[in-house]
Design an enzyme around this catalytic site. Sequence first.
Site, PDB file in Angstrom:
ATOM      1  N   MET A  22       9.738  38.865   4.172  1.00 26.58           N
ATOM      2  CA  MET A  22       9.807  37.378   3.750  1.00 26.58           C
ATOM      3  C   MET A  22       8.665  36.458   4.148  1.00 26.58           C
ATOM      4  SD  MET A  22      12.980  34.746   3.731  1.00 26.58           S
ATOM      5  CE  MET A  22      12.544  34.051   5.225  1.00 26.58           C
ATOM      6  N   SER A  97      12.212  43.879   7.188  1.00 27.97           N
ATOM      7  CA  SER A  97      13.116  42.848   6.687  1.00 27.97           C
ATOM      8  C   SER A  97      13.522  42.973   5.214  1.00 27.97           C
ATOM      9  CB  SER A  97      12.431  41.557   6.998  1.00 27.97           C
ATOM     10  OG  SER A  97      13.516  40.446   6.900  1.00 27.97           O
ATOM     11  N   GLN A  98      13.367  42.012   4.413  1.00 33.83           N
ATOM     12  CA  GLN A  98      13.804  42.166   2.928  1.00 33.83           C
ATOM     13  C   GLN A  98      13.409  43.459   2.336  1.00 33.83           C
ATOM     14  OE1 GLN A  98      13.431  38.368   1.250  1.00 33.83           O
ATOM     15  NE2 GLN A  98      11.106  38.869   0.645  1.00 33.83           N
ATOM     16  N   ASP A 214      18.312  39.762  17.202  1.00 27.50           N
ATOM     17  CA  ASP A 214      17.897  39.361  15.893  1.00 27.50           C
ATOM     18  C   ASP A 214      18.428  37.867  15.886  1.00 27.50           C
ATOM     19  OD1 ASP A 214      17.120  38.994  13.312  1.00 27.50           O
ATOM     20  OD2 ASP A 214      16.853  41.092  13.035  1.00 27.50           O
ATOM     21  N   HIS A 270      13.785  39.632  15.881  1.00 27.21           N
ATOM     22  CA  HIS A 270      13.540  40.045  14.378  1.00 27.21           C
ATOM     23  C   HIS A 270      12.143  40.690  14.218  1.00 27.21           C
ATOM     24  CE1 HIS A 270      14.559  40.702  10.373  1.00 27.21           C
ATOM     25  NE2 HIS A 270      13.553  39.979   9.781  1.00 27.21           N
TER      26      HIS A 270
END
Length: 287
Positions: A22, A97-98, A214, A270
């Site tokens: 993202m 991530s996403q 994270d 993250h």
Amino acid sequence: MKLLSLFFVTVFGTPVVLWHGMGDNCCHSFSMGAVSKMIREKVETVNYVKSLMIGDSEASDTSNGFLMPVFQQVELACQQIQADPELQEGYHAIGFSQGGQFLRALAQTCPSPPMKNLISIGGQHQGIFGFPKCPNGSSICEYVRKMLNWGAYSSFIQSHLVQAQYWHDPLQEEEYKQYSQFIAVVNNEREFNQTFKENLEKLENLVLVKFAKDTMVVPKESSHFGYYAPGQDSDILAYNDTELFTEDRIGLKTLDTAGKVHFFTFAGDHLRFTDEEFMQNLAQFLP
Ligand SMILES: *[C@@H]1O[C@H](CO)[C@@H](O)[C@H](O)[C@H]1NC(C)=O
Ligand SMILES: *[C@@H]1O[C@H](CO)[C@@H](O)[C@H](O)[C@H]1NC(C)=O
Ligand SMILES: *[C@@H]1O[C@H](CO)[C@@H](O)[C@H](O)[C@H]1NC(C)=O
């Protein structure tokens, strides 16, 4: 030259497909560009890396990461992969991530050409319930947070906001199952789709990386398919105590029983990892 590189790809290695996270896009030199370069230079088995661009420019790729319904993005990714002559024998995929759960959905809905190994780095496979830290300076991210707090399961927000589509409120499990337009669907929590399961079971390896510190993914265990026990938001179930696993809704248990699921925990925040961490732990999954 073109012919020669095709020859080497076919003979010596499997190509790699990347999907960014993202707020990022396919091609920044400091993010996917750097990862792509690192893999091409350091992983001897890999000669071809494709970083997916969703949309027709880098800017639209970034905004589509917030605004384009996930299944639509997955369909565009599928078309790109099917159109790329270098990928026709199959490929490994790395999602950030996403991008991790989006590539997993791709494996579940787009079986040809085959995804062989899927490496998910800081993905949110059971969704998220919290958005504590937006990438620095991203006003669109602040907007996302406001919308989610306002009503993640309203149909307007579901249809217009990517992050709402993987918002998983354990205090509203019924609403989540009924209205989530992506993560509940792909996790077979709505109508059961046997194809989603059969396709995931075709993976040779599923590699799941969680970040110990994270601050972006809440709960961070979602990167390993863990999640809050239903009805509350403090106790976390390990991946193999969740219903998704015990009922083997998407084939995770089948893969795990076959020794095909690999869990890693990296020490940092993250998506913070070094080339060394990548090489020592993950490069082995890019044969
Ligand atoms: C199940 O998923 C497959 C693959 O995406 C799709 O083609 C099919 O229409 C789905 N079936 C149902 C009943 O939704
Ligand atoms: C955000 O970025 C600015 C400029 O690059 C920097 O000065 C600031 O410390 C950053 N803030 C955080 C919270 O990282
Ligand atoms: C769940 O996985 C952990 C770690 O792999 C393992 O130690 C534990 O025995 C598993 N639990 C069940 C119920 O299978």
